[in-house]
Motif scaffolding. Structure first.
Motif, short mmCIF file in Angstrom:
data_model
loop_
_atom_site.label_atom_id
_atom_site.label_comp_id
_atom_site.label_asym_id
_atom_site.label_seq_id
_atom_site.Cartn_x
_atom_site.Cartn_y
_atom_site.Cartn_z
N SER A 182 0.84 -1.37 0.08
CA SER A 182 -0.08 -0.05 -0.03
C SER A 182 0.76 1.41 -0.12
N GLN A 183 2.16 1.16 0.34
CA GLN A 183 3.03 2.20 0.24
C GLN A 183 4.21 2.31 -0.75
N GLY A 184 3.83 1.59 -1.76
CA GLY A 184 4.64 1.45 -3.07
C GLY A 184 5.62 0.09 -3.15
N LYS A 185 6.17 -0.04 -4.19
CA LYS A 185 6.64 -1.30 -4.51
C LYS A 185 7.91 -1.80 -3.39
N PRO A 186 8.41 -2.78 -3.48
CA PRO A 186 9.37 -3.08 -2.21
C PRO A 186 10.42 -2.34 -2.48
#
Length: 2039
Positions: A182-186
């Motif tokens: 939910s906060q971006g890609k790894p």
């Protein structure tokens, strides 16, 4: 820069710039000839675009500045600066160096101005030339079987460690795994709080292979410029591990595809960002742009406007963390490979454990993570490496590497028992520190830790013809792991060194011990490692070089010795000390062995029943054989012994075993041998054979015969009564020889043998002995027993013949049973003689067979079988009896199939007598009683008997049923149900009746009803019993007649004369609210004939629309009027019903209402009824018109909206809209909004013509604009908090709108800002608001110095900050926290050597500056030492016991003895409690000498020997002698004394008239005495001086003091000399005199030594006696405390007991109990006692409730000692806090604490009270300030009395008022009787406990808690006493042993010899022999023990040392030589040296 780059300006403008270096295109040479450019940003006000200026046009700073002003249109008079991106101002001095091609510059108002917007700085990062030079190294990650990902993280952590190396505080390094989708890609982020990087340093980081050693160019700014090697630190932990400029880049691109470097240096306002991306490189290569060029973004902190990608949303939060950070660096890696993500998630524990291993010594310090050692605070404990992983929907995983307890180094350290440290010095500066650890064999296993991740543990498949060598504990792992600069190099290990490798031949220890060692090597940076720090390049080669020097390190010091020998001895010691390889099991207890000669070894010995040794188990009773013993012992194990205090199973390397020598008959002996003497290889069979051979001579078996017949055969069965014949017995040994006595041996003697006979009956109740005889050896037969005829009971018998001893009747000899013979036989039953009848199985029924069991018995009553065929006979009166057969089954016999027939009275049956006869028996008949019941059903009889029955349709008919058995008796049985089924028409009923109980019954049921019957009809009835198939069914014929009952019901509506029928379920439309009139009904029978309604029929007619019916109207056929519903939605269902016993009829219709004329306006809200202030209502309001009943009018049109009006308080009509909704036929209102104001419910008024309606809207707060703090009252006033204490209330904040309305805004981030000098614990974390807009920070513990501090809450809403109110905290000191020591003493006092110190008064000062009173005197000590520098050998003195006159809070040190030596001494006081240690300031004392008492020389001269010859040298008495006036301790004490020294010569005898004379023939000489000192020189006799030959004379040095004053006269100093007339004789005597002096000195030293030793032993014995008495006293006290002293005989046992008691005490302390939740007032000073609710505690809940309620108005009152303190609280609270100063209480009116209860007068009880009366004040418990609390509660409670209940209280008052005044009475039930007698009402009844809102007195700790505290205190005192006793006894034993040692014996012998020699010399000299006395010792110390104090051991040792020190031996004159002539009146010098104590 190499390509064309397009840069976006600040406002979106794009510019094209040209770089100067190309790596992708072919135009490099052309690019070099292009113009040199600089890039300038004007950031004074905003984000203007970048401008490029040609640098080649200007050569000076002035020209350049002018060009800048022109380019940016800047007035030259305006003030501005031009700086680099590193904020270095460009000036004329640095212009040429700082401004170069490609430089980015700022125009600012000042150097430290914040950037209003971000900028981009061009950089290039071409690879360094080292890329080619070192390209031959292998690839970075050669995995060697391991996953390299943790080593990639290690590279990044290396950089962070280097960056934080100079940090003073916590070095924080965070590795965050950001896997929340939910906060971006790894992504992976590595963040540290290091020094950060400037933009140039960031550029350097990007250059590949630019190591710290090559960053020296002027154009490259380096954080390592001028690299200086760090200083030497333990284990090379210097953090200097970021070296080569390679690892960081390799690591980030191994982990992911892109990295973002974010950094801020400490002295900069800007944050620098650099992005390196694989995609960007590929894009530049594709576009033929410069690959190694890019931009550094320079921006202000927390500015994340440039983050626009959804894949990097997490960066917003990361950048927001930059606020208030002084410096940092963050490495953010994106594009993380999916395989890496999966590995990091799945193996989180594994790879974090690897990191903890790599940095183990950085995290835990040079000694590593020793979990048993005390954690030292130092520079190595400030590194925090934290790993955190965030996943969506999961709790974050957070681990600090310091908290990992299972990394390999931690396991190695904590499983090791000992260590061996060494150093290796190689050529050059290379140093390797090494440590080898030993992991012992324990608990049946190796303790060497396992490592599942280690590649050496993987077992490879061997070929079939190969075998693997077992390397024991370590396996195939090498010994040494290697660390470089403190960091693990994972792929390099060292197998071993020559000195620690296993030897080829067996050495001192077993080979497996070499596999129990592990090791670590620590190298400095002089050894090469690969650039990825995975392997060493040359370590092992250098270490194994022949020139490498190994030294052992002991206590930090290197020792040059043979390392191989030292290691071998160390390994041998470890093996013997720590390996536990014999397991002792089955613990039996602890014993004392008196058989051992050494008393010290007699106890304790632990006893065990078994051991496990070398895979073999030995237990008590096992047969064993010894080895290496004389003789070899065969025996059985008794027990195993292990020296020491052990319990339970233990491991040890040895012990002892007790063995019983076998065979015991021959060797009655027990041996104790070492366990190692046991033969582990011998077979048990061999031992047994040896024992059997020895036992062959003992009795072995019995021979039994039966001479008279009746032989008893083993296991024979015999009928009862058969006798057993006489027995003849012989005893045989194994050789078959008969014997009557035991064989004659040295052990057993010759004992007679007897034979014992026993017959035992094994009955069901147990074994019974019925025959017992003993036979001696007879003449005819050896042993004889008579015939036995009394065995007649059935069962199993045992006849036992046992050989026993004659005297003792023992059946064993020497532990072995004597021979025996056992015959087992069975006695069975005889022939039948009688019988009995067994239990019958009732009930008995007619014609039902039953059985009669019989039991045949013999003459003894035993059950038996028949001997012939028997036919039984049965007889009974009135019955016919028959039976089927007679069956035999064992001893039981059954007459089967007995049947009886005959009449019985009823179902209950009849009694009969039955006789059974068995012909042929002695007793052949038996009578028995039976009860006979009717038999099973056989016939069904139905009445009436007629077969035809007439019934009317709709009626029921009863039938009589009877059930009969075979004999015609009425019978019954379960489930006997008769059914009647009717046939001939459908739906006919079934009748049933249950005859189970009586056998008869009336069978009936529902009416028989056939529909539509018009004429007679015939039916059939069938009766049967379904459960009895044997009973035939009965049938009867039924004639059914038509019914005359009502069959039809119809309803009509009358309209005039016309009747309209209303059909069933018809629908009628009618106006809502109207009435329907004229309804009638008609009824008909089955023949459609109308039935006349009678009164009885009318009663059965019901209608459902009204409860009241006019019966007269019903008789006329009229129905009640119908009321139409008022709502069109309410459809009325009308029903007319008729019901009687036969039929149920109904007829129904539905009335549907229609709307009437409009009468009302109705408004309803659709959607949310809540609107935020300033916002429009999201819902709609629908308005409709209804009639008077509320039914909506459907005839309206859209034009009606113009008539609708709306009004309301605060309504904003600007956006109000009214529309018409066609489908709903209603008006819709939208756009409702309110003007700002108060929140709450708002009424809106809607009007349409004359119709009005209202709608309620809930107006809520607007968007949050401010923050308030809840429950803290007025935050403008400072809150007083005690330093180190916790706040009373949680800090809860509330978001509010602009009008101070609470705003329920959730998930708003709230942070707490504090001043730098204020510390909060726990540290405040960022919070988020809940659904009510609140956020709670919880309770904080406050730490700060005295003063006022501020806290402020701030919230972040939509990227804007909302400031909350400022909280002022007034931090006051803690009165219970000691911070310093105050020492008071007489500063004018003098300190005389050997005297007493002045009294020192010490107070422990708390934070508030007041002396603490709850201090234990034992915690205060005094340290005194010589000099001013602190000494480790200081004398420690304890505090004196207090006196009554001592001031509270003051502790006194009295009568402490001063040192005997003068000079500067230092005193320091110390206070220690738990871990608190306080020291006072150092006090310097000048110890001055005491009163002058003697005159002594500085150095004692030898005895002069002179003659009166011409030579001056032979006449010289004293050549140079310095005499000084001294005190009693030989300190110079005459500095203020002046005068003369008169020297005279006197004879030792009075009658000697020839006295020698001085030169000049004078009799005395005078010398000057100045400042207590006089120098006597050249004291010479006159030539030919008178004097007797060979005579002893005295030189008398007598001081004459000019100002003697009150001083006592000083005795003279006397020096004896020998006078001779002959020169030769003088020479001989001089030699003898010198020898005499030496002997005298030696004798004095010896005597002093012996005196001191004897005194020391005496003192030690005194100490031992005192310690024993104290230990005994404390042990008795422990017994009184009910403590088992057997478990605490050792310090270890005491520690275990105390630990368990503390656990129990803590558990009790944590138990829930009643507490007062009223916040106490902060005790900012000692004058504040606190609130009344907190001053006392009450144990009983009921009493606590009633007293708390009674004192409710006073509970919140603060009690102070002074009125000033009360006034201060009053002013601080602005008068809101009630206070009570104690100094304002009139004490005379207070109740007397010793006053008896009112019913006691003059010691007599006037009446016997009920209810257990007691003064309320006596139930209060005070924990502190007892006297003050008694005053407070005595005033408030007075004489209030507590009783059980109200009745008891009333009775008590009734009796008390007869004799005196009665005070207020309270009951435990909560009632109150006031002192005036009033009671009752709510005001005199205590509410429940929960209604008191926490204002209740707390409960004290349970008594068990205080008992445990007392026991712990006593046990700890006992522990100290026990340790002291052991130490004193040990010291005494050592001293006594030393006294009797050969050394001391030799000294005694030498003393005797020297005394004899001295006597001989004195004879030769003609002197009087010296007396043998110890008083001549100048240093004998008489220790003052008048206070019962024992001198410290150190003091005694120093005294002993002083006694015979070599320096003092030569300076002490003999006592004999100091004797003046008798009668001379002179005292000897120093004749009394004994220490005297001053009064």
């Amino acid at each position: 820069m190499a390509a064309v780059a397009v840069e976006s300006g600040g406002a979106g403008e794009q510019r094209q710039v040209v770089a100067s270096h190309s790596t992708a295109g072919g135009n490099a040479d052309k690019d070099r000839n292009r113009k040199k450019m600089v890039f300038i940003f004007d950031r004074r006000l905003g984000d203007s675009s970048e401008k490029c200026l040609d640098l080649s046009n200007w050569s000076t700073y002035a020209e350049f500045k002018s060009a800048v002003c022109q380019a940016f249109d800047i007035n030259a008079e305006k003030k501005f600066v031009i700086t680099t991106t590193n904020r270095k101002e460009i000036k004329n001095q640095n212009f040429d160096k700082s401004v170069k091609d490609g430089t980015t510059l700022y125009i600012l108002y000042s150097v430290d101005q914040i950037l209003p917007s971000a900028t981009k700085e061009r950089i290039d990062f071409l690879p360094h030339y080292d890329t080619l030079v070192k390209s031959g190294m292998y690839e970075y990650y050669a995995s060697e079987g391991q996953t390299p990902l943790p080593f990639a993280f290690a590279e990044l952590i290396d950089n962070s460690l280097s960056a934080t190396a100079s940090s003073k505080g916590i070095r924080n390094i965070q590795v965050r795994l950001l896997f929340d989708e939910s906060q971006g890609k790894p992504a992976v982020a590595v963040i540290d709080n290091g020094r950060g990087m400037t933009s140039k340093q960031l550029n350097n980081w990007a250059v590949y292979r630019l190591s710290k050693f090559t960053r020296t160019d002027d154009d490259i700014e380096s954080d390592h410029s001028g690299y200086v090697r760090p200083p030497v630190v333990p284990r090379s932990l210097n953090s200097d591990i970021s070296y080569f400029g390679v690892g960081g880049k390799q690591a980030v691109f191994f982990i992911g595809q892109s990295t973002r470097m974010i950094t801020k240096p400490a002295d900069s306002q800007d944050v620098h960002e650099l992005i390196l991306s694989k995609d960007d490189f590929e894009k530049k290569e594709k576009n033929k742009e410069a690959i190694y060029s890019g931009f550094i973004r320079n921006r202000k902190p927390t500015d994340s406007m440039h983050i626009t990608s959804e894949d990097e949303r997490f960066l917003h939060g990361l950048i927001m963390e930059e606020k208030d950070k002084e410096s940092f660096t963050a490495v953010v890696i994106t594009g993380v490979q999916q395989a890496h993500v999966q590995y990091l998630k799945s193996y989180f524990h594994l790879w974090t454990r690897q990191l903890a291993h790599i940095y183990h010594y950085y995290i835990h310090g040079p000694k590593g993570n020793d979990m048993d050692a005390t954690r030292e605070v130092g520079s190595f404990n400030n590194i925090d490496i934290e790993i955190s992983m965030f996943e969506k929907g999961k709790v974050p995983k957070i681990v600090n590497l310091r908290e990992i307890k299972d990394d390999m180094q931690t396991l190695f350290i904590n499983t090791a028992a000992d260590s061996f440290e060494f150093k290796a010095h190689v050529e050059g500066e290379g140093v390797v520190e090494g440590i080898i650890r030993y992991h012992p064999f324990l608990y049946d296993k190796e303790t060497y830790p396992e490592d599942v991740s280690c590649p050496f543990n993987v077992l490879e498949d061997d070929e079939e013809d190969c075998y693997s060598v077992d390397k024991g504990a370590r396996g195939k792992r090498p010994i040494f792991e290697c660390f470089w600069n403190g960091r693990l190099i994972p792929y390099t290990t060292v197998e071993d060194f020559e000195f620690c490798a296993p030897p080829k031949k067996r050495g001192l220890v077993a080979l497996e011990c070499f596999n129990r060692i592990s090791g670590v090597l620590f190298t400095n940076d002089k050894f090469q490692v690969s650039t990825n720090k995975l392997t060493f390049m040359d370590l092992e080669l250098k270490l194994k070089d022949k020139n490498t020097l190994f030294t052992r390190v002991v206590n930090g010091q290197e020792q040059r010795m043979k390392i191989d020998r030292e290691f071998a001895m160390w390994l041998k010691e470890c093996h013997e000390k720590y390996d536990k390889q014999i397991k002792f099991s089955c613990y039996k207890g602890t014993i004392t062995r008196s058989d051992l000669p050494s008393k010290r070894m007699q106890s304790p010995w632990a006893v065990y029943a078994g051991i496990e040794w070398d895979g073999k188990t030995f237990k008590a009773g096992h047969l064993v054989k010894t080895i290496k013993t004389l003789p070899i012992i065969y025996g059985s194990i008794v027990r195993f012994l292990l020296y020491g205090d052990h319990e339970g199973d233990v491991f040890s390397t040895g012990g002892e075993v007790q063995i019983v020598v076998e065979p015991q008959a021959l060797y009655d002996e027990v041996k104790t041998i070492p366990i190692s003497k046991l033969d582990r290889t011998v077979a048990v069979a061999m031992i047994k054979k040896y024992i059997e051979d020895e036992m062959a001579r003992l009795p072995d078996k019995l021979s039994v015969t039966w001479p008279e017949g009746d032989e008893l055969i083993a296991n024979d069965s015999r009928p009862a009564g058969i006798p057993i014949g006489a027995l003849r017995i012989e005893i045989l040994n194994k050789k078959g020889e008969a014997m009557q006595k035991l064989p004659g041996t040295s052990h057993g003697g010759s004992k007679k043998l007897l034979v014992e006979l026993k017959v035992i009956w094994h009955s069901s109740t147990g074994d019974k002995e019925i025959v017992s005889h003993i036979s001696q050896h007879g003449g005819k037969w050896p042993y004889w027993f008579k015939k036995m005829e009394n065995i007649n009971k059935l069962g199993v018998y045992t006849l036992k013949l046992q050989v026993v001893l004659n005297e003792s009747n023992a059946d064993t000899y020497a532990g072995r049973p004597l021979p025996s013979r056992i015959f087992k036989f069975t006695v069975t039953e005889g022939k039948p003689d009688k019988f009995t009848v067994g239990l019958l199985d009732p009930p008995f029924r007619i014609a039902v067979p039953f059985n009669i069991p019989l039991d045949l018995q013999d003459e003894f009553g035993h059950s038996t079988q028949p001997s012939s065929v028997i036919k039984p006979i049965l007889e009974a009166s009135g019955l016919e009896l028959r039976y089927e057969t007679f069956v035999a089954k064992g001893t039981s016999f059954i007459i089967k199939g007995v049947t009886a027939r005959g009449p019985v009275n009823n179902c209950q049956g009849k009694n009969f007598s039955l006789k059974v006869i068995l012909p042929g028996l002695k007793e052949d008949s038996q009578m028995l009683k039976i009860r006979l019941l009717p038999g099973p059903p056989r016939e069904l009889r139905i009445k009436p008997d007629s077969n035809k029955v007439i019934i009317e349709n709709g009626t029921a008919f009863p039938f009589q049923a009877e059930v009969l058995d075979e004999a015609g008796n009425v019978t019954a049985q379960p489930k006997l149900v008769v059914h009647c089924k009717f046939l001939g028409a459908p739906n006919l009923p079934v009748y049933t009746v249950d005859c189970s109980n009586t056998g008869t019954g009336i069978i009936t049921g529902p009416v028989i009803h056939v529909l539509n019957i018009k004429k007679d009809q015939t039916l059939k009835a069938r009766f049967e019993i379904s459960s009895c198939k044997d009973v035939s069914a009965v049938e009867k014929v039924i004639k059914l007649l038509p019914s005359t009952q009502v069959a039809k019901l119809l309803i009509f509506s009358m309209d005039g004369q016309k009747a309209t029928p209303i059909k069933h379920q018809d629908e009628i439309n009618w106006i809502a609210g109207d009435i329907i009139h004229h309804l009638i009904f008609r009824m008909y029978d089955e023949g459609d004939r109308q039935i006349v309604v009678t009164f009885s029929l009318a009663e059965k007619i019901k209608v459902n629309w009204t409860p009241r019916i006019n019966r007269e109207h019903l008789i006329q056929g009229l129905l009640p009027d119908v009321k139409v519903p008022c709502s069109i939605k309410d459809v009325r269902y009308c029903q007319v019903s008729y019901q009687d016993d036969h039929v149920s009829l109904e007829s129904a219709f539905t009335v549907k209402p229609q709307p009437d004329e409009p009468k009302l306006l109705k408004c309803s809200l659709k959607g949310l009824s809540t609107v935020q202030m300033g916002e429009e209502l999201q819902g709609e309001i629908h308005s409709i018109l209804t009639d008077r009943h509320g039914n909506q009018i459907q005839t309206l049109t859209s034009s009606c909206v113009n008539l609708l009006g709306i009004a309301g308080e605060g309504l904003d009509k600007s956006n109000l809209k009214v529309t018409w909704q066609e489908n709903g036929r209603n008006m819709v209102v939208r756009g409702i909004k309110f003007m700002p104001g108060t929140t709450g419910h708002k009424e809106l008024c809607f009007a349409w013509r004359d119709f009005v309606d209202y709608v309620r809207i809930h107006l809520t707060a607007g968007p949050p604009t401010q923050i308030t703090i809840l429950e803290w009252g007025n935050t403008e006033e400072p809150l007083s908090v005690v330093n180190g204490k916790t706040l009373d209330k949680s800090l809860v904040v509330q978001l509010c709108d602009a009008w101070e309305n609470p705003s329920p805004e959730p998930l708003i981030k709230v942070v707490l800002i504090k001043e730098s000098g204020l510390k909060l614990s726990p540290a405040p974390l960022q919070q988020k608001t809940d659904e009510n807009g609140r956020a709670s920070f919880g309770l904080f513990q406050i730490f700060a110095t005295r003063g006022e501090y501020t806290l402020q809450v701030k919230a972040v809403i939509n990227k804007s900050t909302l400031d909350g109110p400022v909280i002022r905290l007034n931090v006051v000191p803690d009165p219970n926290k000691p911070i310093s020591l105050y020492v008071d003493y007489d500063k004018n006092a003098s300190f005389v050597a050997g005297g007493f110190l002045t009294d020192f008064v010490v107070s422990v000062i708390s934070e508030d500056g007041i002396a603490m009173k709850n201090i234990k005197p034992a915690d205060l000590t005094l340290r005194i030492w010589r000099g001013q520098r602190p000494s480790s050998n200081a004398t420690v003195l304890n505090c004196n016991k207090g006196r009554e006159s001592d001031k509270e809070g003051c502790f006194y040190f009295r009568d402490k003895i001063l040192p005997e030596r003068t000079g500067v001494h230092s005193i320091q006081f110390a206070y220690s409690q738990d871990k608190t240690m306080l020291y006072s300031e150092q006090i310097t004392l000048n110890v001055v000498p005491g009163e002058p008492v003697k005159l002594m020389p500085e150095e004692h001269p030898a005895t002069p020997t002179v003659s009166n010859v011409r030579s001056v040298a032979h006449r010289t008495l004293v050549k140079n002698l310095c005499l000084k006036i001294m005190d009693e301790y030989n300190n110079a004490a005459g500095e203020d004394i002046c005068g003369k020294l008169v020297v005279t010569i006197k004879s030792t005898t009075e009658d000697d008239s020839e006295i020698p004379q001085f030169q000049g023939k004078i009799s005395h000489l005078e010398f000057e005495l100045n400042q207590g000192s006089s120098v006597v020189s050249n004291l010479v006799l006159t030539e030919n001086s008178p004097g007797r030959d060979s005579t002893e004379y005295m030189l008398v040095f007598e001081p004459t003091i000019s100002t003697l004053g009150k001083r006592n006269p000083l005795p003279p100093y006397i020096l004896c000399f020998m006078f001779y007339n002959d020169f030769k004789k003088q020479q001989q005597m001089a030699t003898l005199t010198k020898e005499k002096d030496q002997l005298s000195q030696s004798i004095v030293a010896y005597r002093s030594l012996f005196d001191t030793t004897n005194q020391l032993i005496g003192e030690m014995k005194c100490q031992a006696h005192e310690a024993t008495a104290k230990e005994t006293h404390l042990r008795n006290e422990l017994r009184k405390q009910k403590i088992n002293t057997a478990e605490i005989t050792t310090p270890q046992g005491i520690d275990a007991a105390v630990k368990q008691m503390k656990i129990d005490r803590d558990r009790i302390f944590k138990l829930p109990r009643r507490t007062c939740s009223l916040p106490n007032y902060t005790r900012s000073s000692a004058d504040i006692l606190g609130k009344i609710a907190h001053l006392a505690m009450i144990e009983n809940d009921e009493v606590a409730k009633v007293i708390s309620w009674h004192m409710a108005s006073d509970m919140d009152c603060v009690v102070t000692l002074t009125t000033d303190a009360a006034r201060r609280i009053f002013d601080e609270s602005q008068g809101r806090q009630q206070v009570l100063p104690l100094d304002s209480i009139y004490r005379k009116n207070l109740p007397d604490c010793n006053r008896p209860l009112p019913h006691m007068r003059n010691g007599k009880c006037h009446f016997k009270p009920e209810g257990n009366p007691i003064f309320a004040r006596d139930l209060l418990i005070f924990s502190e300030n007892v006297e003050q609390c008694r005053i407070v509660f005595g005033m408030l409670l007075g004489d209030t009395i507590i009783l059980d209940n109200l009745n008891a209280a009333n009775q008590y008052r009734k009796e008390v008022v007869k004799i005196t005044h009665c005070p207020t009475l309270l009951s435990r039930d909560g009632d109150r009787i006031r002192s005036n007698g009033k009671f009752g009402g709510l005001q005199n009844k205590a509410p429940p406990m929960d209604k008191l809102r926490g204002m209740v007195f707390g409960a004290p700790l349970p008594k068990a808690y205080h008992t445990l505290n007392s026991q712990i205190d006593f046990i700890q005192q006992y522990r100290s006493a026990l340790i002291k006793l052991n130490n004193v006894k040990q010291e005494l034993d050592l001293q006594l042993k030393y006294l009797g040692s050969p050394e001391m014996t030799l000294k005694h012998k030498e003393l005797t010899e020297q005394e004899n020699q001295l006597k001989q010399i004195e004879k030769q000299l003609g002197m009087t022999p010296t007396g043998v006395t110890s008083a001549c010792s100048p240093k004998t110390v008489a220790l003052d023990l008048s206070d019962g104090q024992t001198p410290s051991k150190r003091m005694r040792r120093e005294s002993a040392k002083k006694t015979y020190s070599a320096e003092e031996w030569v300076s002490i004159p003999l006592r004999k030589s100091q004797q003046p002539p008798s009668g001379s009146g002179l005292d000897t010098n120093g004749s009394t040296l004994t220490r005297k104590r001053k009064a």
